[in-house]
Design an enzyme around this catalytic site. Structure first.
Site, short mmCIF file in Angstrom:
data_model
loop_
_atom_site.label_atom_id
_atom_site.label_comp_id
_atom_site.label_asym_id
_atom_site.label_seq_id
_atom_site.Cartn_x
_atom_site.Cartn_y
_atom_site.Cartn_z
N HIS A 156 9.77 -58.16 13.92
CA HIS A 156 10.03 -58.34 14.96
C HIS A 156 9.24 -57.34 15.85
CE1 HIS A 156 13.45 -60.08 13.21
NE2 HIS A 156 13.28 -61.08 14.03
N GLY A 199 17.88 -61.66 16.78
CA GLY A 199 18.60 -60.49 16.39
C GLY A 199 18.39 -59.92 14.97
#
Ligand code: PAF
Length: 292
Positions: free
Chosen positions: A51, A45
């Protein structure tokens, strides 16, 4: 199963959200019946552009792209603050709406470790050097949780960033030697214009440290030039270490290794220059590959 509606310019699609193994597996079963290829991007996360670049790197027809979000307690050792690690699920889900992800698997610790840690994966040698030397147990934690995610999702392809190069090689060895039928893909590091590799840890940098941090990449480039020009490489390494120390970095390592197994000698033609250094509260890592 919760679902989040994602508005795209011309279409509206659903990002399915699962927090249990049972729920994601039921969803996957349906997708496999439709002959979908399953792509997994494991994350902890606190998602950023790096990402998103991993997630968007594999855009092929007939695929389902699953992003897992799990802050894995097993890869934090005693000195590292598992509790302080940023948990940003709501904003991560917003971020994913701009990506090619189709599903999110975000289990809690009880779901992933119902019996605590009774079994673990160890890829010896490569796990005990470089980052493994200063973070004992870290790569056992990474390999174990990634193996669990592989067993849960059974992806065809799993994608990891090359910034965490040692992690990537450990996962490659694990998948290869334990005969996991998964293609492991490494994706290039995303950098700021300054050259600083994107990382969740950059959030720990103070404004003045943010200006100094790109020097890490500067040192990697200088060493690469030295290697390509066949300069006295030990001297170049020492000069760059000195420079970084003068700027306030505490160097964990700045080394040249073989790119395949990270051994120090004998060198083959594909090498990697790797650095890990602490600046303020941030432990930063970076690398570049050099072929000679
Ligand atoms: O790179 C990471 O974020 C983690 O180490 C990973 C691969 C998601 C395992 O927890």
């Amino acid at each position: 199963m919760k679902s989040f509606r994602i508005r795209k310019i011309h279409t509206v699609r659903e990002l399915s959200f699962h927090s249990t193994i049972n729920s994601i597996q039921k969803w996957l079963d349906k997708k496999r019946k439709k002959k979908k290829k399953i792509i997994l991007i494991p994350t902890m996360g606190n998602l950023h552009q790096g990402h998103l670049d991993l997630i968007n790197s594999y855009k092929k027809r007939n695929t389902e792209t699953i992003v897992s979000i799990f802050v894995n307690p097993m890869q934090f050792n005693l000195h590292e603050d598992f509790d302080a690690y940023p948990r940003t699920l709501e904003s991560d889900l917003q971020t994913l709406q701009t990506s090619s992800a189709t599903s999110v698997f975000a289990p809690n610790v009880r779901e992933m470790y119902p019996f605590g840690v009774r079994a673990q994966i160890d890829i010896p040698k490569i796990s005990s050097i470089l980052c493994g030397a200063s973070r004992p147990g870290h790569f056992q934690g990474v390999a174990t949780v990634v193996a669990k995610l592989f067993n849960i999702i059974k992806p065809d392809v799993a994608i990891f960033g090359k910034k965490d190069y040692q992690q990537l090689q450990i996962i490659r060895i694990m998948a290869n030697d334990l005969l996991m039928p998964i293609k492991i893909v490494g994706v290039e590091t995303t950098r700021e214009i300054s050259g600083l590799a994107l990382s969740s840890r950059n959030d720990y940098l103070l404004p003045n440290e943010k200006l100094i941090a790109p020097s890490l990449y500067g040192s990697l480039l200088a060493i690469r030039t030295g290697l390509l020009n066949k300069k006295n490489i030990q001297k170049t390494l020492e000069k760059e270490r000195e420079k970084l120390r003068d700027l306030g970095f505490k160097i964990d390592y700045l080394e040249i290794r073989n790119a395949s197994d990270l051994t120090a000698t004998p060198f083959n033609s594909k090498r990697i220059i790797m650095v890990a250094a602490v600046l303020g509260k941030a432990r930063l890592i970076d690398n570049i590959i050099v072929e000679t």
